[in-house]
Design a protein around this motif. Sequence first.
Motif, PDB file in Angstrom:
ATOM      1  N   ALA A 145       0.836  -1.201   0.000  1.00 21.65           N
ATOM      2  CA  ALA A 145       0.000   0.000   0.000  1.00 21.65           C
ATOM      3  C   ALA A 145       0.873   1.255   0.000  1.00 21.65           C
ATOM      4  O   ALA A 145       0.611   2.217  -0.741  1.00 21.65           O
ATOM      5  N   VAL A 146       1.924   1.240   0.807  1.00 17.52           N
ATOM      6  CA  VAL A 146       2.845   2.383   0.852  1.00 17.52           C
ATOM      7  C   VAL A 146       3.584   2.518  -0.479  1.00 17.52           C
ATOM      8  O   VAL A 146       3.753   3.624  -1.003  1.00 17.52           O
ATOM      9  N   SER A 149       1.281   3.933  -3.103  1.00 14.74           N
ATOM     10  CA  SER A 149       1.101   5.368  -2.848  1.00 14.74           C
ATOM     11  C   SER A 149       2.299   6.153  -3.360  1.00 14.74           C
ATOM     12  O   SER A 149       2.152   7.250  -3.892  1.00 14.74           O
ATOM     13  N   LEU A 153       0.714   7.830  -6.467  1.00 16.37           N
ATOM     14  CA  LEU A 153       0.197   9.071  -5.887  1.00 16.37           C
ATOM     15  C   LEU A 153       1.295  10.064  -5.550  1.00 16.37           C
ATOM     16  O   LEU A 153       1.034  11.119  -4.982  1.00 16.37           O
ATOM     17  N   ASP A 154       2.526   9.712  -5.860  1.00 10.37           N
ATOM     18  CA  ASP A 154       3.677  10.594  -5.657  1.00 10.37           C
ATOM     19  C   ASP A 154       3.877  10.968  -4.192  1.00 10.37           C
ATOM     20  O   ASP A 154       4.356  12.051  -3.877  1.00 10.37           O
ATOM     21  N   GLN A 155       3.477  10.087  -3.277  1.00 11.48           N
ATOM     22  CA  GLN A 155       3.754  10.326  -1.857  1.00 11.48           C
ATOM     23  C   GLN A 155       5.207   9.978  -1.585  1.00 11.48           C
ATOM     24  O   GLN A 155       5.725   8.994  -2.105  1.00 11.48           O
TER      25      GLN A 155
END
Length: 197
Positions: A145-146, A149, A153-155
Amino acid sequence: QRPRPQTVLGAGVAVVGLVLVLQVLSGAALDPVGVLWGLAAAVGLAGYFVVSAKADDSLPPLALAWGGLVVGGATLTLAGLIGVLPFHASTAGVTLLDREVSWLVPVAGMVLVAGVVAYGFGVLAARALGATVASFVGLTEVLFAVLVSFLLLDQQLAGVQLVGGLLVVVGILLVQADEARHAKATPAMEVMTHHEP
């Protein structure tokens, strides 16, 4: 079954890794209600792995996954009907990969990919790995999940999250090595205890 010391060590290492990956110590506050829901989910998940890992050929993995999803869906529907869990659905079009598609497309994706495929392979994996190892491998869901992201999502990932991810993997490897060593020792012990004079 009481966990052996190496399994306990692996669990501890993996939990520390999850704390780092999720950045729990970065000022987040714990909500007691959320903790209770989390504990309830943990009990349900433990039951899932124990039931899934039973190598009963009379119940195919897809049938087991289907049964679980039907019970879960019925429970959620009942909770919605009596007002415990408010929810609503829309039949409006959905933008998917820059294209307008029917709402049936993401629903079908959720049913087939996140439901049938994920749970079917999950049950097969639990049977192949055993309940203990499968439950720890399930911890990688947080890592993926990380990672998703980060990629989609560019986190940004902090260095401490990377260390945490490594610790989760080390914890899983410790548990797997302990289970493999115990599986090798068990047949030898059975031969000794069932040896006829």
